[in-house]
Design a protein around this motif. Structure first.
Motif, PDB file in Angstrom:
ATOM      1  N   GLU A 195       0.858  -1.179   0.000  1.00 38.60           N
ATOM      2  CA  GLU A 195       0.000   0.000   0.000  1.00 38.60           C
ATOM      3  C   GLU A 195       0.893   1.227   0.000  1.00 38.60           C
ATOM      4  OE1 GLU A 195      -2.168   2.589  -0.555  1.00 38.60           O
ATOM      5  OE2 GLU A 195      -3.517   0.881  -0.161  1.00 38.60           O
ATOM      6  N   GLN A 197       0.109   4.397  -0.408  1.00 36.31           N
ATOM      7  CA  GLN A 197      -0.420   5.566   0.295  1.00 36.31           C
ATOM      8  C   GLN A 197      -0.224   5.326   1.793  1.00 36.31           C
ATOM      9  OE1 GLN A 197      -4.336   5.434  -1.991  1.00 36.31           O
ATOM     10  NE2 GLN A 197      -4.029   7.635  -1.836  1.00 36.31           N
ATOM     11  N   LYS A 200      -2.657   5.765   4.787  1.00 37.92           N
ATOM     12  CA  LYS A 200      -3.748   4.837   5.107  1.00 37.92           C
ATOM     13  C   LYS A 200      -3.403   3.953   6.304  1.00 37.92           C
ATOM     14  CE  LYS A 200      -5.895   4.514   0.533  1.00 37.92           C
ATOM     15  NZ  LYS A 200      -6.308   3.597  -0.558  1.00 37.92           N
TER      16      LYS A 200
END
Length: 331
Positions: A195, A197, A200
């Protein structure tokens, strides 16, 4: 997750001070690279060129009693915190006059008087320390914030997740400050994080989280102030991800084969220093003459730091084993 922007106005004096800090970091790093090639600085050297807006912007939100922990790319943080440039340069030279008596070098800058606790060479190793320090402050009834700078590479380490989890569980007043420059040493983010990002990750631990353009000083200042205000008000941790970019290689040993030169040049168009100069000029908070004078003062300041290091003293060989064991205290 929130992305923070600002249209904050600053005063003329504040603008000059902020520009001075960013230019001092830039010129100090450039000079460090120069003397490194002359073998006056040995070992590893990780430069902060391009990321100046993060250090300067975040530290504006901190108070004298707040704690700061950083990575091995910490010269910019130390200068923004107010550490003496001569003491930093002397430390990198290995001289006794350095902030850690020449024993720490580039990766281990330390000054308890300004609550700057490193310079930590192990990726992610200082995150648990930051949580522990923040928890100690809380138990002691202190109101200070512990700010922990780290790169996106550390967010792939187990310490990151353990620290986020415990900070949330214990309500530790720590600012997790991720300087996401997209390349953990020499590996792109997409190869190290499923992930990408990173913001998050904060909410999964119940931690308030935001992102900011780390190439814009005013935006960083606003985001950092919001984060610190939240921590002081709630006593809870906060996760702020600054998207930034280093213009130099990971270290002076890095052949930099992992990224395209065109990409670097594209990012240089977002250089935080020319951007901030433009803002100050357009807002009529500074003149070209004042900028030239400021640059001249910075050049002199860095030259004096180098002279201080050059004229420093080496630690006597007989003191080689000093500090290996604690020294005996008189009753």
């Amino acid at each position: 997750m929130k992305k923070t922007k600002t249209s904050k106005r600053i005063s003329k004096e504040e603008g000059k001070r902020l520009l001075h800090q960013m230019q001092l970091i830039r010129r100090f790093e450039e000079k460090s690279a120069e003397v490194y090639t002359e073998t006056k600085i040995r070992g590893f050297l990780h430069l902060y060129v391009g990321e100046e807006a993060v250090a300067v912007g975040v530290i504006q939100a901190l108070m004298e009693e707040d704690y700061i922990l950083s990575t091995y790319r910490e010269h910019g943080h130390a200068l923004a915190r107010g550490m003496d440039p001569g003491a930093i340069m002397a430390e990198m030279y290995g001289k006794v006059e350095g902030c850690a008596m020449g024993r720490g070098g580039s990766m281990h800058l330390f000054d308890k008087n300004i609550h700057f606790f490193g310079g930590n060479a192990i990726v992610g190793g200082h995150l648990p320390m930051a949580v522990g320090m923040a928890l100690a402050s809380k138990k002691q009834g202190k109101k200070n914030v512990t700010c922990c700078f780290f790169g996106e590479g550390a967010a792939a380490e187990g310490e990151f997740h353990e620290s986020m989890n415990l900070a949330a569980l214990w309500g530790a007043p720590v600012l997790f400050l991720c300087e996401n420059n997209l390349y953990a040493m020499g590996t792109a983010l997409k190869y190290t994080h499923s992930e990408q990002q990173l913001e998050k990750k904060g909410p999964t631990y119940g931690i308030e989280t935001a992102t900011v353009n780390g190439m814009d000083l005013l935006e960083v200042m606003a985001a950092a102030q919001k984060a610190v205000d939240y921590i002081r008000k709630t006593g809870k941790p906060y996760f702020l991800v600054c998207y930034t970019y280093r213009f130099r290689a990971h270290s002076m040993f890095d052949a930099e084969l992992y990224r395209d030169k065109a990409e670097v040049e594209e990012w240089k168009k977002q250089d935080p220093i020319p951007q901030f100069k433009k803002y100050l000029l357009e807002a009529q908070l500074i003149t070209e003459k004042e900028i030239a004078s400021l640059e001249s003062a910075v050049e002199k300041e860095v030259a004096e730091a180098v002279d201080f290091a050059e004229n420093g003293t080496w630690e006597p060989v007989e003191d080689l084993y000093r500090f290996v064991y604690s020294e005996k205290q008189e009753p």
